[in-house]
Design an enzyme around this catalytic site. Structure first.
Site, PDB file in Angstrom:
ATOM      1  N   GLU A 190       1.154  -1.230   8.266  1.00 42.16           N
ATOM      2  CA  GLU A 190       0.358  -0.086   8.722  1.00 42.16           C
ATOM      3  C   GLU A 190       0.247   0.058  10.238  1.00 42.16           C
ATOM      4  OE1 GLU A 190      -1.472   2.450   7.109  1.00 42.16           O
ATOM      5  OE2 GLU A 190      -1.930   3.090   9.137  1.00 42.16           O
ATOM      6  N   VAL A 203       7.758  -3.489   8.304  1.00 35.35           N
ATOM      7  CA  VAL A 203       6.673  -2.775   9.000  1.00 35.35           C
ATOM      8  C   VAL A 203       5.407  -2.747   8.149  1.00 35.35           C
ATOM      9  CG1 VAL A 203       5.937  -0.473   9.756  1.00 35.35           C
ATOM     10  CG2 VAL A 203       8.159  -1.339  10.455  1.00 35.35           C
ATOM     11  N   ASN A 235       9.363   0.349  -1.971  1.00 30.26           N
ATOM     12  CA  ASN A 235       9.098   0.182  -0.536  1.00 30.26           C
ATOM     13  C   ASN A 235       9.326  -1.274  -0.144  1.00 30.26           C
ATOM     14  OD1 ASN A 235       6.567  -0.440  -1.919  1.00 30.26           O
ATOM     15  ND2 ASN A 235       5.667  -0.655   0.117  1.00 30.26           N
ATOM     16  N   GLY A 270      -8.360  20.262  19.226  1.00 25.94           N
ATOM     17  CA  GLY A 270      -7.848  21.608  19.478  1.00 25.94           C
ATOM     18  C   GLY A 270      -8.510  22.267  20.670  1.00 25.94           C
ATOM     19  N   GLY A 271      -8.520  23.574  20.652  1.00 23.68           N
ATOM     20  CA  GLY A 271      -9.069  24.325  21.768  1.00 23.68           C
ATOM     21  C   GLY A 271     -10.572  24.535  21.654  1.00 23.68           C
ATOM     22  N   LYS A 287      16.071 -10.769 -10.712  1.00 24.20           N
ATOM     23  CA  LYS A 287      17.230 -11.603 -10.345  1.00 24.20           C
ATOM     24  C   LYS A 287      17.752 -12.387 -11.552  1.00 24.20           C
ATOM     25  CE  LYS A 287      16.012 -11.505  -5.570  1.00 24.20           C
ATOM     26  NZ  LYS A 287      14.871 -11.809  -4.735  1.00 24.20           N
ATOM     27  N   GLN A 341       0.778  -1.251   0.000  1.00 25.74           N
ATOM     28  CA  GLN A 341       0.000   0.000   0.000  1.00 25.74           C
ATOM     29  C   GLN A 341       0.807   1.299   0.000  1.00 25.74           C
ATOM     30  OE1 GLN A 341      -3.358   2.410   2.581  1.00 25.74           O
ATOM     31  NE2 GLN A 341      -3.028   0.318   3.116  1.00 25.74           N
ATOM     32  N   ASP A 346       0.489   3.886   5.962  1.00 22.65           N
ATOM     33  CA  ASP A 346       0.760   3.533   4.564  1.00 22.65           C
ATOM     34  C   ASP A 346       0.462   4.704   3.620  1.00 22.65           C
ATOM     35  OD1 ASP A 346       1.682   0.985   4.860  1.00 22.65           O
ATOM     36  OD2 ASP A 346      -0.272   0.058   4.725  1.00 22.65           O
TER      37      ASP A 346
HETATM   38  N1  CAO Z   1      11.859  -9.973  -9.400  1.00 20.93           N
HETATM   39  C1  CAO Z   1      12.503 -10.766  -8.522  1.00 20.93           C
HETATM   40  N2  CAO Z   1      12.426 -10.610  -7.187  1.00 20.93           N
HETATM   41  C2  CAO Z   1      11.620  -9.619  -6.751  1.00 20.93           C
HETATM   42  C3  CAO Z   1      10.899  -8.775  -7.603  1.00 20.93           C
HETATM   43  C4  CAO Z   1      11.061  -8.988  -8.994  1.00 20.93           C
HETATM   44  N3  CAO Z   1      10.440  -8.233  -9.876  1.00 20.93           N
HETATM   45  N4  CAO Z   1      10.210  -7.899  -6.860  1.00 20.93           N
HETATM   46  C5  CAO Z   1      10.466  -8.197  -5.583  1.00 20.93           C
HETATM   47  N5  CAO Z   1      11.317  -9.231  -5.510  1.00 20.93           N
HETATM   48  C6  CAO Z   1      11.866  -9.842  -4.314  1.00 20.93           C
HETATM   49  C7  CAO Z   1      12.762  -8.893  -3.556  1.00 20.93           C
HETATM   50  O1  CAO Z   1      14.029  -8.859  -4.164  1.00 20.93           O
HETATM   51  C8  CAO Z   1      12.765  -9.536  -2.181  1.00 20.93           C
HETATM   52  O2  CAO Z   1      13.638 -10.639  -2.198  1.00 20.93           O
HETATM   53  P1  CAO Z   1      14.829 -10.903  -1.125  1.00 20.93           P
HETATM   54  O3  CAO Z   1      14.250 -10.647   0.228  1.00 20.93           O
HETATM   55  O4  CAO Z   1      15.172 -12.326  -1.364  1.00 20.93           O
HETATM   56  O5  CAO Z   1      15.924  -9.983  -1.421  1.00 20.93           O
HETATM   57  C9  CAO Z   1      11.358 -10.090  -2.093  1.00 20.93           C
HETATM   58  O6  CAO Z   1      10.847 -10.140  -3.419  1.00 20.93           O
HETATM   59  C10 CAO Z   1      10.269  -9.314  -1.358  1.00 20.93           C
HETATM   60  O7  CAO Z   1      10.706  -8.257  -0.688  1.00 20.93           O
HETATM   61  P2  CAO Z   1      10.089  -7.768   0.706  1.00 20.93           P
HETATM   62  O8  CAO Z   1      10.941  -8.319   1.786  1.00 20.93           O
HETATM   63  O9  CAO Z   1       9.965  -6.317   0.596  1.00 20.93           O
HETATM   64  O10 CAO Z   1       8.616  -8.408   0.803  1.00 20.93           O
HETATM   65  P3  CAO Z   1       7.866  -9.025   2.065  1.00 20.93           P
HETATM   66  O11 CAO Z   1       6.554  -9.472   1.523  1.00 20.93           O
HETATM   67  O12 CAO Z   1       8.651 -10.036   2.786  1.00 20.93           O
HETATM   68  O13 CAO Z   1       7.652  -7.779   3.057  1.00 20.93           O
HETATM   69  C11 CAO Z   1       6.853  -5.600   3.698  1.00 20.93           C
HETATM   70  C12 CAO Z   1       6.623  -6.855   2.851  1.00 20.93           C
HETATM   71  C13 CAO Z   1       5.793  -4.603   3.309  1.00 20.93           C
HETATM   72  C14 CAO Z   1       6.726  -5.957   5.171  1.00 20.93           C
HETATM   73  C15 CAO Z   1       8.245  -5.049   3.428  1.00 20.93           C
HETATM   74  O14 CAO Z   1       8.399  -4.874   2.059  1.00 20.93           O
HETATM   75  C16 CAO Z   1       8.534  -3.732   4.138  1.00 20.93           C
HETATM   76  O15 CAO Z   1       8.771  -3.698   5.342  1.00 20.93           O
HETATM   77  N6  CAO Z   1       8.565  -2.636   3.368  1.00 20.93           N
HETATM   78  C17 CAO Z   1       8.908  -1.323   3.876  1.00 20.93           C
HETATM   79  C18 CAO Z   1       7.817  -0.733   4.699  1.00 20.93           C
HETATM   80  C19 CAO Z   1       6.523  -0.649   3.954  1.00 20.93           C
HETATM   81  O16 CAO Z   1       6.407  -0.103   2.899  1.00 20.93           O
HETATM   82  N7  CAO Z   1       5.494  -1.174   4.586  1.00 20.93           N
HETATM   83  C20 CAO Z   1       4.139  -0.917   4.118  1.00 20.93           C
HETATM   84  C21 CAO Z   1       3.543  -2.092   3.582  1.00 20.93           C
HETATM   85  S1  CAO Z   1       1.856  -1.781   3.253  1.00 20.93           S
HETATM   86  O17 CAO Z   1       1.065  -2.117   4.670  1.00 20.93           O
END
Ligand code: CAO
Length: 473
Positions: A186, A184, A143, A294-295, A122, A64, A215
């Site tokens: 929301e 993290v 993100n 507020g006030g 990759k 998001q 978000d």
């Molecule tokens: N091709 C190949 N690999 C890809 C890709 C693509 N096109 N797009 C993403 N990936 C891979 C990334 O390289 C990553 O791989 P590695 O961890 O092996 O390096 C993996 O997909 C996913 O990355 P992620 O760790 O960001 O995803 P997640 O689902 O585990 O975590 C979230 C999600 C939101 C917790 C995390 O991305 C985060 O903390 N983001 C920052 C804060 C944020 O924006 N949070 C708001 C989320 S909305 O509520």
């Protein structure tokens, strides 16, 4: 034209050159106002393109926070190219699905007006495509979890070397510090940013809010950061990193509570109803229920039908300048001169009782009738609108704040359009793209790959999902 004999010139060559140069200068001045800036367009308002036309975004966002930022830029005219993993795409495409085999509303309402390209980042060939995208885009927005972009090989140093003008904009959960490596979502941000501890009722546990301030709120902050970086780039010629931590974004939106934290050192927070109830304050800002921030003391009061309708309520503000009108309308004219009620200070310890009296009055009418009546007297108040009422509200449709779009697999759906209205840049609100819908278009038209090169890329597996049957064999 090319075979025409040049006319004999009566003046010397040098003399003839002078007016020509002057003409060029004049033409330039006409176009630019003489100071390097374009002259004001004389096209009708709204027909001079969109604010961000010409801006190209490499959109590596998911879920998001990031998507809200890039969707907003797309609404304003940027060409947003969303990069997704082949075969999978943004995880939200399949989350909270309401229509079988169609992209969820979670995805479609956050990714409108974008183009989708599938690239396996990759895969060596995938990285080659990404390199071309980095060279042709202005901003990379992401993100991912901390470190994920670096692990792809797209470090800031690498991106900056490949395209020194590129801005790299990131949302992370936390800024540098003890939690910088944490993932993290929301509600974690709402809790860490001071919103949850100050939301809810004093007697109850901390509460998260329905508005996605962690978000979507941080996405908004990021969009502003990108705009500022683009403006600075006009001067410096180089891009920069833009970082918005969700904790910081929430705190920015909850800043009035940090204000109150500091006020606590100088005595009780008199506008909190806890003060009037004689409940002592602790060391930190308490949860204040529906007290006005507020006030100007405010509270939520019941309206006709509250017994069956969970949203038959009105937010009522006892704004000091209209206190006399409030007294007249609710039928308490003596309060106007009664020393217990006549001044804001005198009213503070009696707020509970005052709102109980107002509620007695509002319960005799619907929230919309109450809204009409109080507004005639300039008394600030607002009906508690359900999402159903908002979805059906015609004035929001008329302004483009709620927009119906058509989608090839899910049909018509409502989305939130651009809440920022620009008088010369109408919002461009379109449906979200299917996974990889624009892959070939972008490869050929944006990146200049030939048909045979595209076939080669397809065969390499860089833009298509791995063939599961082959993997199993
Ligand atoms: N091709 C190949 N690999 C890809 C890709 C693509 N096109 N797009 C993403 N990936 C891979 C990334 O390289 C990553 O791989 P590695 O961890 O092996 O390096 C993996 O997909 C996913 O990355 P992620 O760790 O960001 O995803 P997640 O689902 O585990 O975590 C979230 C999600 C939101 C917790 C995390 O991305 C985060 O903390 N983001 C920052 C804060 C944020 O924006 N949070 C708001 C989320 S909305 O509520």
């Amino acid at each position: 034209m090319a075979n025409k004999k040049p006319k004999k010139q009566s003046k010397s060559k040098a003399a003839a050159k002078k007016p020509a140069r002057k003409a060029v200068k004049l033409a330039a001045a006409k176009k630019t106002n003489g100071n390097g800036l374009p002259k004001p367009s004389n096209r009708p308002w709204g027909q001079a393109g969109r604010a961000l036309n010409g801006l190209r975004i490499l959109d590596f966002t998911h879920v998001q926070s990031g998507p809200t930022c890039t969707q907003l830029l797309a609404y304003m005219g940027a060409d947003v190219i969303k990069v997704e993993r082949p075969g999978a795409g943004d995880i939200t495409r399949g989350q909270l699905r309401d229509v079988p085999n169609a992209d969820s509303l979670y995805f479609t309402m956050l990714n409108g007006s974008k183009r989708s390209i599938t690239i396996d980042s990759k895969h060596p060939k995938g990285m080659e495509i990404l390199n071309r995208l980095i060279k042709t885009c202005d901003v990379l927005v992401e993100n991912f979890a901390p470190g994920a972009l670096d692990r792809m090989g797209l470090t800031w140093e690498y991106v900056h070397k490949t395209n020194p003008r590129m801005i790299v904009a990131s949302v992370k959960g936390f800024g540098p510090g003890p939690y910088e490596d944490c993932k993290v979502y929301e509600n974690v941000a709402q809790c860490a940013g001071g919103s949850a501890s100050t939301t809810g009722f004093r007697e109850g546990p901390p509460l998260v809010t329905g508005a996605q301030i962690g978000d979507s709120g941080t996405g908004l902050h990021l969009a502003l950061g990108i705009m500022a970086a683009l403006y600075q780039r006009n001067r410096t010629g180089r891009g920069q990193k833009v970082l918005c931590a969700m904790q910081d974004g929430v705190l920015n939106l909850a800043r009035v509570k940090l204000r109150d934290q500091q006020r606590l050192a100088h005595g009780p927070l008199t506008e909190y109803s806890q003060y009037g109830e004689g409940v002592p304050f602790g060391v930190a800002v308490p949860r204040a229920g529906n007290d006005s921030g507020g006030g100007q003391p405010g509270w939520i009061v019941k309206c006709k039908g509250w017994e069956n309708d969970p949203d038959a309520y009105l937010y009522f503000i006892t704004q000091a300048p209209v206190w006399n009108e409030i007294c007249d309308v609710i039928g308490e004219p003596t309060w106007k001169n009664d020393p217990d009620y006549a001044t804001p200070k005198a009213r503070l310890p009696r707020l509970k009782q005052i709102f109980a009296r107002i509620e007695q009055f509002t319960m005799t009418m619907t929230k919309f009738e109450a809204m009409d009546l109080f507004n005639k007297h300039d008394i600030p108040c607002g009906p508690i609108l359900s999402m159903k009422e908002i979805a059906e509200e015609q004035s929001l449709r008329a302004t483009g704040t709620v927009v119906e779009v058509d989608h090839p697999t899910r049909g018509k759906y409502l989305t939130v359009g651009n809440p920022i209205k620009l008088s010369d840049s109408p919002a461009d609100v379109r449906r979200s793209p299917l996974l990889g819908e624009h892959t070939e278009e972008i490869l050929s038209k944006v990146l200049g790959y030939s048909a045979s090169q595209i076939n080669e890329i397809k065969a390499s597996g860089a833009i298509t999902a791995p063939d599961k049957s082959k993997a199993a064999a």
